[in-house]
Design a protein around this motif. Structure first.
Motif, PDB file in Angstrom:
ATOM      1  N   ALA A 278      -5.037  -8.213 -10.405  1.00  0.00           N
ATOM      2  CA  ALA A 278      -4.548  -6.826 -10.455  1.00  0.00           C
ATOM      3  C   ALA A 278      -5.264  -6.062 -11.564  1.00  0.00           C
ATOM      4  O   ALA A 278      -5.619  -6.632 -12.602  1.00  0.00           O
ATOM      5  CB  ALA A 278      -3.046  -6.798 -10.668  1.00  0.00           C
ATOM      6  N   THR A 279      -5.459  -4.771 -11.339  1.00  0.00           N
ATOM      7  CA  THR A 279      -6.156  -3.933 -12.320  1.00  0.00           C
ATOM      8  C   THR A 279      -5.251  -2.910 -13.000  1.00  0.00           C
ATOM      9  O   THR A 279      -5.556  -2.448 -14.086  1.00  0.00           O
ATOM     10  CB  THR A 279      -7.325  -3.181 -11.655  1.00  0.00           C
ATOM     11  N   ARG A 280      -4.174  -2.537 -12.325  1.00  0.00           N
ATOM     12  CA  ARG A 280      -3.214  -1.615 -12.941  1.00  0.00           C
ATOM     13  C   ARG A 280      -1.844  -1.849 -12.331  1.00  0.00           C
ATOM     14  O   ARG A 280      -1.716  -2.492 -11.295  1.00  0.00           O
ATOM     15  CB  ARG A 280      -3.632  -0.147 -12.812  1.00  0.00           C
TER      16      ARG A 280
ATOM     17  N   SER B 282       1.885   2.379  -3.594  1.00  0.00           N
ATOM     18  CA  SER B 282       0.862   2.907  -4.495  1.00  0.00           C
ATOM     19  C   SER B 282       0.131   4.117  -3.932  1.00  0.00           C
ATOM     20  O   SER B 282      -0.733   4.683  -4.601  1.00  0.00           O
ATOM     21  CB  SER B 282      -0.162   1.816  -4.835  1.00  0.00           C
TER      22      SER B 282
ATOM     23  N   THR C 155       2.564   4.692 -13.978  1.00  0.00           N
ATOM     24  CA  THR C 155       1.423   3.804 -13.784  1.00  0.00           C
ATOM     25  C   THR C 155       0.672   3.644 -15.081  1.00  0.00           C
ATOM     26  O   THR C 155       0.714   4.521 -15.957  1.00  0.00           O
ATOM     27  CB  THR C 155       0.487   4.333 -12.674  1.00  0.00           C
TER      28      THR C 155
ATOM     29  N   SER D 261      -2.228   0.769 -17.431  1.00  0.00           N
ATOM     30  CA  SER D 261      -3.072  -0.410 -17.582  1.00  0.00           C
ATOM     31  C   SER D 261      -2.237  -1.674 -17.707  1.00  0.00           C
ATOM     32  O   SER D 261      -1.119  -1.659 -18.242  1.00  0.00           O
ATOM     33  CB  SER D 261      -3.930  -0.246 -18.841  1.00  0.00           C
TER      34      SER D 261
ATOM     35  N   PRO E  14      -7.849   4.443  -3.742  1.00  0.00           N
ATOM     36  CA  PRO E  14      -9.025   3.560  -3.662  1.00  0.00           C
ATOM     37  C   PRO E  14      -8.792   2.143  -4.203  1.00  0.00           C
ATOM     38  O   PRO E  14      -9.373   1.190  -3.691  1.00  0.00           O
ATOM     39  CB  PRO E  14     -10.078   4.295  -4.499  1.00  0.00           C
ATOM     40  N   ASP E  15      -7.944   1.995  -5.211  1.00  0.00           N
ATOM     41  CA  ASP E  15      -7.713   0.672  -5.803  1.00  0.00           C
ATOM     42  C   ASP E  15      -6.450  -0.005  -5.278  1.00  0.00           C
ATOM     43  O   ASP E  15      -5.928  -0.928  -5.897  1.00  0.00           O
ATOM     44  CB  ASP E  15      -7.667   0.770  -7.329  1.00  0.00           C
TER      45      ASP E  15
ATOM     46  N   THR F 201      -5.663  -3.741  -5.610  1.00  0.00           N
ATOM     47  CA  THR F 201      -5.498  -4.379  -6.927  1.00  0.00           C
ATOM     48  C   THR F 201      -4.389  -3.739  -7.755  1.00  0.00           C
ATOM     49  O   THR F 201      -4.337  -3.929  -8.968  1.00  0.00           O
ATOM     50  CB  THR F 201      -6.823  -4.353  -7.721  1.00  0.00           C
ATOM     51  N   VAL F 202      -3.503  -3.010  -7.097  1.00  0.00           N
ATOM     52  CA  VAL F 202      -2.358  -2.411  -7.799  1.00  0.00           C
ATOM     53  C   VAL F 202      -1.177  -3.380  -7.723  1.00  0.00           C
ATOM     54  O   VAL F 202      -0.880  -3.937  -6.667  1.00  0.00           O
ATOM     55  CB  VAL F 202      -1.967  -1.045  -7.190  1.00  0.00           C
TER      56      VAL F 202
ATOM     57  N   GLU G  57       0.815  -1.211   0.000  1.00  0.00           N
ATOM     58  CA  GLU G  57       0.000   0.000   0.000  1.00  0.00           C
ATOM     59  C   GLU G  57       0.852   1.266   0.000  1.00  0.00           C
ATOM     60  O   GLU G  57       0.521   2.254  -0.642  1.00  0.00           O
ATOM     61  CB  GLU G  57      -0.936  -0.017   1.215  1.00  0.00           C
TER      62      GLU G  57
ATOM     63  N   ARG H 147      -2.891  -9.609 -14.193  1.00  0.00           N
ATOM     64  CA  ARG H 147      -4.344  -9.519 -14.409  1.00  0.00           C
ATOM     65  C   ARG H 147      -5.026 -10.810 -13.975  1.00  0.00           C
ATOM     66  O   ARG H 147      -6.074 -10.785 -13.332  1.00  0.00           O
ATOM     67  CB  ARG H 147      -4.662  -9.255 -15.885  1.00  0.00           C
TER      68      ARG H 147
END
Length: 185
Positions: free
Chosen positions: A132-134, A84, A177, A179, A93-94, A97-98, A81, A128
């Protein structure tokens, strides 16, 4: 060009990964890292650390091969955490999933052959698949080649910087950062 591909690293790759790290730092980062850092690199200790990471995580390690040679590697996994967080240290907020790309190196003599892109795309797909999203990556600000590599992949600096102590000298890094939806062109 010989056949090139990316595969998950195996514990027996650890010595070669450490050698690649040292060679790449000495060749490609000589103007970024102080000589004391490069001279103090302990290949045996690095190999043991890579062996442990490859076998136990938490990061995943992939190697790029061309023919029978390992020419590069990438290490990535869930981002702590703190890595990011926003510039004011507030969790984003994400955050859950980073993913953090901790290391992506291609030995300079094997550069400009697509290995870095293959490594990042393969790593992104695995991240992914793990939810993970990004992704994020910290890159020395003065390392224009690395910054430009990530920018070509669609990643951008997000305005967050940090300064590390590199053998008593400041090493300023920018965070990029983007996608994890990457495809080879």
């Amino acid at each position: 060009m010989a056949e090139a591909h990316v595969r998950p690293a195996r514990p027996e790759d650890a010595e070669e990964v450490a050698r690649l790290q040292l060679e790449t730092w000495r060749t490609g980062f000589a103007t970024v890292l102080p000589a004391e850092v490069l001279d103090g690199f302990d290949a045996a200790a690095a190999a043991e650390q890579w062996r442990q990471t490859i076998a136990q995580g938490p990061a995943s390690v992939f190697v790029a091969e061309e023919g029978r040679w390992v020419v590069g590697f990438c290490s990535a996994g869930p981002s702590p955490e703190s890595e990011s967080a926003a510039a004011n240290d507030v969790p984003v907020p994400d955050a859950a999933t980073v993913a953090l790309v901790g290391t992506l190196l291609v030995e300079p003599r094997w550069g400009r052959r697509g290995h870095g892109g293959r490594l990042l795309a393969t790593t992104a797909a695995a991240l992914r698949a793990g939810g993970a999203t990004r992704g994020i990556a910290w890159v020395p600000e003065r390392n224009a080649a690395s910054v430009n590599f990530y920018r070509r992949a669609g990643w951008e600096p997000d305005g967050v910087v940090r300064t590390l102590d590199a053998a008593g000298q400041p090493l300023r890094e920018v965070r990029l950062t983007g996608s994890l939806e990457l495809a080879l062109g």
